[in-house]
Design a protein around this motif. Structure first.
Motif, mmCIF file in Angstrom:
data_model
loop_
_atom_site.group_PDB
_atom_site.id
_atom_site.type_symbol
_atom_site.label_atom_id
_atom_site.label_comp_id
_atom_site.label_asym_id
_atom_site.label_seq_id
_atom_site.Cartn_x
_atom_site.Cartn_y
_atom_site.Cartn_z
ATOM 1 N N LEU A 43 62.064 -72.185 104.474
ATOM 2 C CA LEU A 43 63.417 -72.266 105.022
ATOM 3 C C LEU A 43 64.372 -72.935 104.032
ATOM 4 O O LEU A 43 65.505 -72.466 103.837
ATOM 5 C CB LEU A 43 63.389 -73.041 106.339
ATOM 6 N N ALA A 44 63.924 -74.004 103.385
ATOM 7 C CA ALA A 44 64.771 -74.694 102.404
ATOM 8 C C ALA A 44 65.001 -73.841 101.164
ATOM 9 O O ALA A 44 66.066 -73.911 100.527
ATOM 10 C CB ALA A 44 64.134 -76.030 102.020
ATOM 11 N N ILE A 78 80.520 -64.440 112.639
ATOM 12 C CA ILE A 78 79.068 -64.483 112.846
ATOM 13 C C ILE A 78 78.367 -65.064 111.621
ATOM 14 O O ILE A 78 77.385 -65.810 111.743
ATOM 15 C CB ILE A 78 78.545 -63.073 113.168
ATOM 16 N N SER A 79 78.864 -64.745 110.427
ATOM 17 C CA SER A 79 78.248 -65.274 109.207
ATOM 18 C C SER A 79 78.377 -66.788 109.137
ATOM 19 O O SER A 79 77.430 -67.484 108.741
ATOM 20 C CB SER A 79 78.891 -64.632 107.981
ATOM 21 N N PHE A 80 79.530 -67.305 109.528
ATOM 22 C CA PHE A 80 79.697 -68.761 109.540
ATOM 23 C C PHE A 80 78.812 -69.405 110.608
ATOM 24 O O PHE A 80 78.248 -70.485 110.393
ATOM 25 C CB PHE A 80 81.166 -69.116 109.776
ATOM 26 N N VAL A 81 78.679 -68.755 111.763
ATOM 27 C CA VAL A 81 77.787 -69.270 112.803
ATOM 28 C C VAL A 81 76.349 -69.257 112.299
ATOM 29 O O VAL A 81 75.581 -70.220 112.501
ATOM 30 C CB VAL A 81 77.928 -68.443 114.088
ATOM 31 N N PHE A 82 75.960 -68.178 111.628
ATOM 32 C CA PHE A 82 74.607 -68.055 111.071
ATOM 33 C C PHE A 82 74.346 -69.159 110.054
ATOM 34 O O PHE A 82 73.274 -69.790 110.047
ATOM 35 C CB PHE A 82 74.472 -66.671 110.432
ATOM 36 N N LEU A 83 75.345 -69.415 109.198
ATOM 37 C CA LEU A 83 75.203 -70.486 108.221
ATOM 38 C C LEU A 83 75.139 -71.848 108.904
ATOM 39 O O LEU A 83 74.366 -72.735 108.494
ATOM 40 C CB LEU A 83 76.386 -70.438 107.245
ATOM 41 N N GLY A 84 75.931 -72.024 109.965
ATOM 42 C CA GLY A 84 75.873 -73.286 110.704
ATOM 43 C C GLY A 84 74.521 -73.500 111.366
ATOM 44 O O GLY A 84 73.998 -74.627 111.376
ATOM 45 N N LEU A 85 73.944 -72.437 111.916
ATOM 46 C CA LEU A 85 72.609 -72.551 112.521
ATOM 47 C C LEU A 85 71.567 -72.929 111.476
ATOM 48 O O LEU A 85 70.681 -73.754 111.733
ATOM 49 C CB LEU A 85 72.231 -71.226 113.191
ATOM 50 N N TYR A 86 71.689 -72.317 110.293
ATOM 51 C CA TYR A 86 70.733 -72.650 109.237
ATOM 52 C C TYR A 86 70.885 -74.110 108.813
ATOM 53 O O TYR A 86 69.889 -74.824 108.624
ATOM 54 C CB TYR A 86 70.934 -71.732 108.042
ATOM 55 N N THR A 87 72.138 -74.555 108.655
ATOM 56 C CA THR A 87 72.373 -75.952 108.261
ATOM 57 C C THR A 87 71.812 -76.907 109.300
ATOM 58 O O THR A 87 71.189 -77.925 108.960
ATOM 59 C CB THR A 87 73.881 -76.187 108.074
ATOM 60 N N ASN A 128 53.461 -76.256 109.264
ATOM 61 C CA ASN A 128 54.838 -76.607 109.626
ATOM 62 C C ASN A 128 55.653 -76.969 108.383
ATOM 63 O O ASN A 128 56.816 -76.556 108.233
ATOM 64 C CB ASN A 128 54.821 -77.762 110.623
ATOM 65 N N GLU A 129 55.041 -77.739 107.487
ATOM 66 C CA GLU A 129 55.719 -78.086 106.246
ATOM 67 C C GLU A 129 55.964 -76.845 105.388
ATOM 68 O O GLU A 129 57.032 -76.707 104.774
ATOM 69 C CB GLU A 129 54.884 -79.102 105.460
ATOM 70 N N LEU A 130 55.005 -75.911 105.375
ATOM 71 C CA LEU A 130 55.174 -74.679 104.619
ATOM 72 C C LEU A 130 56.331 -73.846 105.184
ATOM 73 O O LEU A 130 57.106 -73.234 104.434
ATOM 74 C CB LEU A 130 53.876 -73.876 104.639
ATOM 75 N N SER A 131 56.461 -73.844 106.495
ATOM 76 C CA SER A 131 57.566 -73.112 107.126
ATOM 77 C C SER A 131 58.914 -73.689 106.698
ATOM 78 O O SER A 131 59.851 -72.938 106.367
ATOM 79 C CB SER A 131 57.427 -73.177 108.650
ATOM 80 N N TYR A 132 59.024 -75.018 106.682
ATOM 81 C CA TYR A 132 60.278 -75.636 106.258
ATOM 82 C C TYR A 132 60.528 -75.459 104.760
ATOM 83 O O TYR A 132 61.677 -75.396 104.321
ATOM 84 C CB TYR A 132 60.278 -77.116 106.622
ATOM 85 N N ASP A 133 59.448 -75.370 103.971
ATOM 86 C CA ASP A 133 59.627 -75.113 102.540
ATOM 87 C C ASP A 133 60.267 -73.740 102.318
ATOM 88 O O ASP A 133 61.182 -73.586 101.497
ATOM 89 C CB ASP A 133 58.280 -75.193 101.826
#
Length: 632
Positions: free
Chosen positions: A341-342, A245-254, A334-339
């Protein structure tokens, strides 16, 4: 089956215990129902006998090496034998020997508390605590009856009496983990028990939750017998699911961070990412509710910060969707949300170490990092005091200056730069000259020359302490990880984000009106459906393991025995018949006794022989006869 959440209580009385003991891995504050295997008063009597024995064999402060040496002249076999007999006294029919190891850990805890209360004798009490560990380890390693050792000595739960009330029952496995007794944890019998718990070979008895018994299907070679959703309670299977699940979670984030949507709409990848985050948040809140504040630790705080940042990213995305399509405000949010997230990227990758600690390399590194973070608390405590003092001084100089620069931002920035090792002295000559520049020089000297070198020394000390005992520390970490699964407060294993299915689809609509049997059957059906791909694999693995166990039992070997390459032809070699064993025995050195002691013993034997010879000569009248024959 009794609910796991009700099996591990946490009363207010226990909070008076030391920090090491009260930080149970996953205790629950619900009402406990597990009784002590032996009356609590009898257990504490055994502990008091052992405490008296330790105080007698360590009457004064001794070097720890004399206590922990493999062939110690303090913790002798006679001392270990006496300690083992503390549970059975002459004239008493009851045998309480199974609780001796548990009582030794209790006595260790008492000595640690006494060391905190009596600082003038802290070294003496710490040595006595070490003696408790050494004796307990010796008892565990010398026990040949493995079923008795694992089921009675290590896994049966015992309680003691504190303030006239019985404490929450616990077993020696849990006690050693809670007290971080690495010597006991690193013993062979203890690790054998941990390995059986990790594999699911030892499970809690459904009829008697105070006992652990052998898994009934250990020797069942039928594939379908192992397709049981209850097997998801096995620690190694839960750990495997968490890693996946952790790898799936990391893949979703990527995927989410690399596929930015300028329109601000949520795609499937981002939706699943936030859904996983919701599951993890619910899991953390549930454990905090069931366990209490003692559940909070470094990794819990770390995860909470990560989930908080992801929640902020989701909220700002929802705010962006509330504005008109193509508007500047929607684009900004939207840009703030991605900031946000990054900003989480380093934390996402660091989070993977939490689930890879079962591997020795990552486990040892995590132990080192944990100790380093604990040691750095001293540095940060000193740093905060220094920062507040100098910040107040700089602001005071700024306010006293007629120029009124208003340089609070400048001050804070330069102070932080100095901490990071890149101080800048430009601009301070205009800052309340000459006091501002002089004070900044003093600040840099204290931070860079003194405090940072103190931090380096603390890190170096922590690294050396852990690396010198890296194997034992890793075994302690692995044991703690195993006990986290064994002592989990949930009977039905719904690992996040599957816990959302449990909450929304099972608990809320069915738990309040269904009977217990029907509700358990429903949970088994849902768990079997969710984990069916993994259960197909685990059933195949357990079938192979069952064949191995049956083969080992046919050879009268232990269940987990494996035939290594040096054992394959060992039975064909006759060591005694060829005389090799006798030659080796004659040439083998005595490593138990020091060479000087051996020489003294040899000299003592020779003196004894000489005395016997002298007695023989005198008794035979040799000297008397010679005297009579002499001329008068």
């Amino acid at each position: 089956m009794v609910r796991w959440a009700k099996l591990f209580g946490f009363s207010d009385r226990d909070r008076r215990h030391s920090h090491d003991e009260i930080q149970h891995l996953l205790p629950s504050h619900r009402e406990r129902q597990i009784p002590s295997a032996i009356p609590a008063k009898q257990v504490i009597y055994v502990a008091l006998r052992l405490k008296y024995q330790i105080e007698q064999i360590v009457p004064c402060e001794l070097p720890e090496e004399r206590i922990s040496a493999p062939h110690s002249n303090v913790i002798t076999p006679a001392v270990v034998k006496t300690a083992k007999s503390a549970g059975k006294l002459s004239g008493h029919s009851e045998d309480y020997s199974s609780c001796v190891v548990y009582c030794l850990l209790v006595v260790k805890h008492w000595f640690k508390l006494q060391a905190q209360l009596e600082l003038w004798d802290a070294d003496l009490h710490n040595v006595r605590a070490t003696a408790c560990e050494v004796i307990a380890k010796s008892i565990i390693e010398n026990e040949e009856d493995m079923p008795y050792l694992m089921e009675d000595v290590l896994l049966k739960r015992y309680a003691i009496v504190v303030d006239g009330e019985d404490t929450v029952p616990s077993n020696a496995i849990e006690k050693a983990v809670d007290l971080h007794a690495v010597r006991v944890i690193a013993s062979s019998g203890y690790q054998k028990c941990i390995a059986h718990l990790w594999r699911g070979w030892l499970v809690q008895d459904e009829n008697d939750p105070s006992r652990f018994v052998d898994y009934k299907g250990k020797t069942n070679t039928s594939y379908w017998a192992h397709l049981d959703p209850d097997r998801m309670r096995v620690p190694q299977y839960q750990n495997a699911v968490q890693i996946i699940i952790s790898f799936v979670f990391l893949g979703l984030y990527t995927g989410a961070i690399n596929t930015i949507n300028p329109s601000g709409d949520l795609d499937i990848v981002e939706g699943l990412l936030y859904l996983f985050t919701l599951g993890f948040i619910c899991d953390e809140l549930s454990k905090i509710y069931k366990v209490g504040r003692y559940y909070l630790g470094f990794w819990n705080t770390f995860n909470s910060i990560l989930y908080g940042l992801l929640t902020i990213s989701f909220i700002t995305r929802m705010i962006a969707l509330g504005h008109d399509f193509g508007s500047a405000e929607r684009r900004r949010m939207n840009e703030l949300s991605y900031d946000f997230l990054a900003f989480c990227a380093p934390m996402f990758w660091a989070r993977m170490m939490l689930y890879l600690d079962g591997f020795r390399f990552f486990g040892a590194m995590l132990v080192i990092l944990k100790v380093m973070m604990a040691e750095s608390l001293i540095f940060f405590a000193l740093l905060i005091v220094v920062l507040i003092g100098f910040l107040q001084g700089f602001i005071g100089l700024d306010q006293a200056d007629d120029n009124q620069l208003g340089a609070v931002g400048f001050i804070v920035k330069q102070m932080v730069n100095a901490i990071m090792g890149s101080p800048e002295f430009d601009g301070w000559d205009r800052f309340a000259p000459p006091f501002g520049l002089i004070l900044y020089y003093i600040y840099n000297f204290i931070i860079i020359v003194i405090l940072l070198n103190v931090l380096i020394a603390l890190y170096n000390s922590a690294y050396e302490d852990i690396t010198e005992n890296a194997i034992d520390e890793y075994l302690a970490l692995f044991s703690q990880k195993t006990m986290q699964f064994v002592r989990a407060p949930d009977e039905n294993v719904f690992i996040a984000p599957f816990n959302l299915i449990e909450i929304v689809c099972i608990s809320l609509p069915f738990e309040w009106w269904m009977s217990k049997d029907q509700y358990e059957r429903l949970n088994d059906i849902v768990m079997g459906t969710i984990y069916s791909p993994l259960l197909l694999i685990t059933a195949w693995l357990e079938t192979r393991t069952a064949r191995m166990v049956k083969w080992n039992r046919s050879r009268h070997e232990s269940d987990d025995d494996t035939v290594e390459e040096w054992e394959q032809l060992a039975e064909e070699l006759d060591l005694e018949g060829t005389g090799w064993s006798k030659r080796v025995e004659e040439s083998a050195p005595n490593v138990v006794t020091e060479a000087a002691v051996l020489e003294v013993q040899k000299l003592r034997d020779e003196v004894k022989e000489l005395k016997e010879l002298m007695k023989t000569l005198i008794g035979g009248g040799i000297y008397g006869g010679a005297h009579d024959d002499a001329p008068r």
